[in-house]
Design an enzyme around this catalytic site. Structure first.
Site, PDB file in Angstrom:
ATOM      1  N   LYS A 108       0.841  -1.197   0.000  1.00 41.75           N
ATOM      2  CA  LYS A 108       0.000   0.000   0.000  1.00 41.75           C
ATOM      3  C   LYS A 108       0.878   1.250   0.000  1.00 41.75           C
ATOM      4  O   LYS A 108       1.732   1.413   0.861  1.00 41.75           O
ATOM      5  CB  LYS A 108      -0.920  -0.019   1.225  1.00 41.75           C
ATOM      6  CG  LYS A 108      -1.852  -1.237   1.244  1.00 41.75           C
ATOM      7  CD  LYS A 108      -2.655  -1.334   2.504  1.00 41.75           C
ATOM      8  CE  LYS A 108      -1.789  -1.657   3.710  1.00 41.75           C
ATOM      9  NZ  LYS A 108      -2.562  -1.908   4.941  1.00 41.75           N
ATOM     10  N   THR A 137      -8.332   8.883   9.442  1.00 37.91           N
ATOM     11  CA  THR A 137      -8.011   7.633   8.736  1.00 37.91           C
ATOM     12  C   THR A 137      -7.698   6.497   9.708  1.00 37.91           C
ATOM     13  O   THR A 137      -7.011   5.543   9.346  1.00 37.91           O
ATOM     14  CB  THR A 137      -6.812   7.850   7.793  1.00 37.91           C
ATOM     15  OG1 THR A 137      -5.692   8.330   8.558  1.00 37.91           O
ATOM     16  CG2 THR A 137      -7.144   8.854   6.701  1.00 37.91           C
ATOM     17  N   GLY A 185      -7.768   3.186  11.408  1.00 36.81           N
ATOM     18  CA  GLY A 185      -8.279   1.859  11.087  1.00 36.81           C
ATOM     19  C   GLY A 185      -8.359   1.530   9.616  1.00 36.81           C
ATOM     20  O   GLY A 185      -8.986   0.534   9.238  1.00 36.81           O
ATOM     21  N   THR A 186      -7.692   2.315   8.763  1.00 36.19           N
ATOM     22  CA  THR A 186      -7.783   2.045   7.328  1.00 36.19           C
ATOM     23  C   THR A 186      -7.194   0.683   6.951  1.00 36.19           C
ATOM     24  O   THR A 186      -7.768  -0.049   6.142  1.00 36.19           O
ATOM     25  CB  THR A 186      -7.085   3.151   6.510  1.00 36.19           C
ATOM     26  OG1 THR A 186      -5.764   3.355   7.031  1.00 36.19           O
ATOM     27  CG2 THR A 186      -7.854   4.453   6.585  1.00 36.19           C
ATOM     28  N   GLY A 187      -6.039   0.339   7.523  1.00 36.42           N
ATOM     29  CA  GLY A 187      -5.414  -0.940   7.193  1.00 36.42           C
ATOM     30  C   GLY A 187      -6.245  -2.125   7.648  1.00 36.42           C
ATOM     31  O   GLY A 187      -6.394  -3.117   6.912  1.00 36.42           O
ATOM     32  N   CYS A 188      -6.789  -2.031   8.851  1.00 35.67           N
ATOM     33  CA  CYS A 188      -7.649  -3.093   9.374  1.00 35.67           C
ATOM     34  C   CYS A 188      -8.883  -3.254   8.500  1.00 35.67           C
ATOM     35  O   CYS A 188      -9.292  -4.370   8.162  1.00 35.67           O
ATOM     36  CB  CYS A 188      -8.087  -2.762  10.800  1.00 35.67           C
ATOM     37  SG  CYS A 188      -6.754  -2.424  11.963  1.00 35.67           S
TER      38      CYS A 188
END
Length: 267
Positions: free
Chosen positions: A172, A203, A205-208
């Site tokens: 990413k 933003t 928690g975007t990866g989760c």
């Protein structure tokens, strides 16, 4: 209904971790289940404390699920110590689990180290059994010892991570490279996933959220490249509809479509 398991840490503020995973799974129409690896005290400002769940209880949670329920996909998020990581790997192999997605969570947005340094080698070992791993640029740099500053570096890192055993790799680029352009190494081919950076501080928690969306779409029968593409659209919409709930980095809008239908405003 498809059933998806998240193995991750709890976020007391509800924006990331287990809470974000279950919200994402519900929004995408799968039944979410959880194995909690750690309890965190955190809010929009930062992480104030972490307590690991014992490896024995993590193992008991995993066995409870797989001894009773057919699991269509597994997402792995925050796991901080090597013993727990080894147990997770052992059990997923023992139960012959398919559709494993790993989000190698290492550092929170506020700079709190969520993965112990001694566990970095265990995470690399865990990668050997996953169908797709989804590192951001700082995580990819740790996994490869490479400096990543552009698209070519991202591609090189993806192939290096593939050497650890992952079938597919999503690097990413939102932390550094251009806008929010990602690189997917899928079936030994590079796919560019492009989108424009959304200018918001909210933003958390975007990866989760992205990795849980990928797990949800794979569970529903989509190929990995299609699952990643659909999940990127979902997280983009969620970021576009992120909102402040405290004094720091607010969460993304997991349920925006449901809230719109119900006439509920985030304001």
């Amino acid at each position: 209904m498809k059933k998806v398991l998240t193995i991750a840490g709890s976020d007391s503020s509800g924006g990331a971790g287990i809470q974000a995973d279950l919200k994402t799974m519900s929004a995408l129409g799968v039944f979410g289940m959880s194995v909690i690896t750690a309890v965190t005290a955190q809010n929009t400002i930062g992480v104030q404390g972490v307590m690991d769940v014992t490896p024995e209880i993590v193992e008991a949670q995993i066995r409870s699920i797989f001894d009773d329920i057919n699991v269509d996909a597994v997402k792995i998020g925050m796991v901080s110590n090597s013993k727990t990581i080894s147990i997770i790997k052992k059990l997923l192999k023992q139960y012959d689990v398919n559709n494993i997605i790993l989000d190698p969570v290492m550092v929170s947005k506020s700079g709190y180290f969520l993965l112990k340094k001694e566990a970095q080698s265990a995470i690399k070992d865990l990668i050997s059994i996953v169908d797709i791993v989804t590192p951001n640029i700082p995580e990819a740099e740790v996994l490869t010892s490479l400096k990543i500053e552009n698209r070519d570096d991202m591609i090189k890192a993806a192939f290096e991570i593939q050497k650890l055993g992952a079938k597919n790799v999503l690097v990413k680029g939102g932390h550094r490279c251009n806008d929010a352009n990602d690189i997917l190494l899928y079936n030994n081919q590079i796919l560019d996933l492009e989108s424009t950076r959304i200018h918001t501080k909210n933003t958390h928690g975007t990866g989760c959220t992205l990795s849980s969306a990928i797990a949800s779409h794979i569970a529903k029968g989509y190929s990995i490249d299609s699952a990643v593409s659909l999940s990127k659209k979902y997280i983009t919409t969620a970021i576009e509809n992120s909102f402040p709930i405290g004094h720091g980095v607010g969460p993304v809008g997991h349920f925006i479509e449901l809230y719109k239908k119900a006439g509920i405003s985030y304001d």
